[in-house]
Design a protein around this motif. Structure first.
Motif, mmCIF file in Angstrom:
data_model
loop_
_atom_site.group_PDB
_atom_site.id
_atom_site.type_symbol
_atom_site.label_atom_id
_atom_site.label_comp_id
_atom_site.label_asym_id
_atom_site.label_seq_id
_atom_site.Cartn_x
_atom_site.Cartn_y
_atom_site.Cartn_z
ATOM 1 N N ALA A 124 24.470 -0.797 -7.580
ATOM 2 C CA ALA A 124 25.543 -1.399 -6.783
ATOM 3 C C ALA A 124 25.674 -0.686 -5.438
ATOM 4 O O ALA A 124 25.846 -1.335 -4.397
ATOM 5 N N ASN A 125 25.570 0.633 -5.447
ATOM 6 C CA ASN A 125 25.602 1.407 -4.198
ATOM 7 C C ASN A 125 24.434 1.030 -3.297
ATOM 8 O O ASN A 125 24.586 0.861 -2.091
ATOM 9 N N PHE A 126 23.245 0.911 -3.894
ATOM 10 C CA PHE A 126 22.049 0.591 -3.109
ATOM 11 C C PHE A 126 22.145 -0.811 -2.503
ATOM 12 O O PHE A 126 21.833 -1.008 -1.327
ATOM 13 N N GLU A 148 30.778 4.083 -2.141
ATOM 14 C CA GLU A 148 31.559 5.305 -1.961
ATOM 15 C C GLU A 148 32.186 5.338 -0.568
ATOM 16 O O GLU A 148 33.340 5.731 -0.404
ATOM 17 N N ASP A 149 31.408 4.943 0.427
ATOM 18 C CA ASP A 149 31.905 4.928 1.803
ATOM 19 C C ASP A 149 33.004 3.880 1.978
ATOM 20 O O ASP A 149 33.986 4.118 2.680
ATOM 21 N N LEU A 150 32.842 2.722 1.347
ATOM 22 C CA LEU A 150 33.867 1.681 1.450
ATOM 23 C C LEU A 150 35.170 2.124 0.795
ATOM 24 O O LEU A 150 36.254 1.894 1.336
ATOM 25 N N ILE A 151 35.069 2.742 -0.377
ATOM 26 C CA ILE A 151 36.266 3.210 -1.082
ATOM 27 C C ILE A 151 36.996 4.261 -0.252
ATOM 28 O O ILE A 151 38.220 4.248 -0.140
ATOM 29 N N ALA A 152 36.247 5.164 0.358
ATOM 30 C CA ALA A 152 36.852 6.291 1.078
ATOM 31 C C ALA A 152 37.147 5.993 2.541
ATOM 32 O O ALA A 152 37.872 6.747 3.186
#
Length: 185
Positions: free
Chosen positions: A149-151, A164-168
């Motif tokens: 999903a990250n990739f 991770e970047d979208l969440i943070a």
């Protein structure tokens, strides 16, 4: 001359998001460092031992705290590493070596503790949650799903932001190009 500078800045802005290989190498470096420290930690973890109970005439297992909670301790250590280095330096050792750095999504502000914590919240949830899953293949599927999903998110996003970047609310940029753009703007 102004068109040249504009086109050079535009190209640099596009190149600065191209961090996939650097991020993969950074993760490999970070986990090599972490596994070294985990190995050192495991040397000092006391072994399980048995004592003989004369009243019940049986062996009782003692000293199993670290072995019982080893996965949680290691997982939280890994989360602590990423959160603390992202908060304090906006990068880990791996990101330092590969010359990428975390920024706020506006690309001008440094990240704060909440950015660093939110960026690793899924890892913490997976770490603690997978401890309670007794089937090993379920944890492997969940970790693989998170990676994929990250990739996919990374490949389909203009700024190459992972989940991770979208969440943070963060973005990872090549540091040398970020410096050049700041000095030219």
């Amino acid at each position: 001359l102004p068109i040249y500078i504009f086109s050079k800045i535009y190209v640099m802005k596009e190149i600065r998001y191209d961090t996939l290989y650097r991020r993969i190498v950074a993760k490999i470096i970070d986990y090599a460092i972490l596994f070294f420290f985990i190995w050192l930690f495991s040397i000092f973890v006391p072994n399980d031992y048995y004592t003989y109970n004369y009243e019940t005439e049986s062996l009782e297992l003692k000293g199993q705290f670290f072995h019982k909670y080893y996965d949680i301790i290691v997982g939280l250590f890994i989360a602590f590493y990423f959160i603390s280095f992202h908060f304090l330096f906006a990068r880990t050792f791996g990101k330092l070596i590969t010359d990428v750095k975390l920024w706020d999504v506006n690309e001008k502000d440094k990240i704060n503790f909440f950015h660093a914590f939110k960026r690793n919240i899924i890892d913490i949830i997976l770490c603690v949650g997978l401890y309670f899953v007794s089937v090993d293949w379920i944890s492997s599927i969940l970790l693989l799903g998170w990676f994929l999903a990250n990739f996919i998110q990374f490949c389909t996003n203009e700024k190459k932001r992972s989940l991770e970047d979208l969440i943070a609310g963060t973005v990872v940029l090549k540091e040398e190009i970020k410096k050049e753009i700041v000095y030219q703007d």
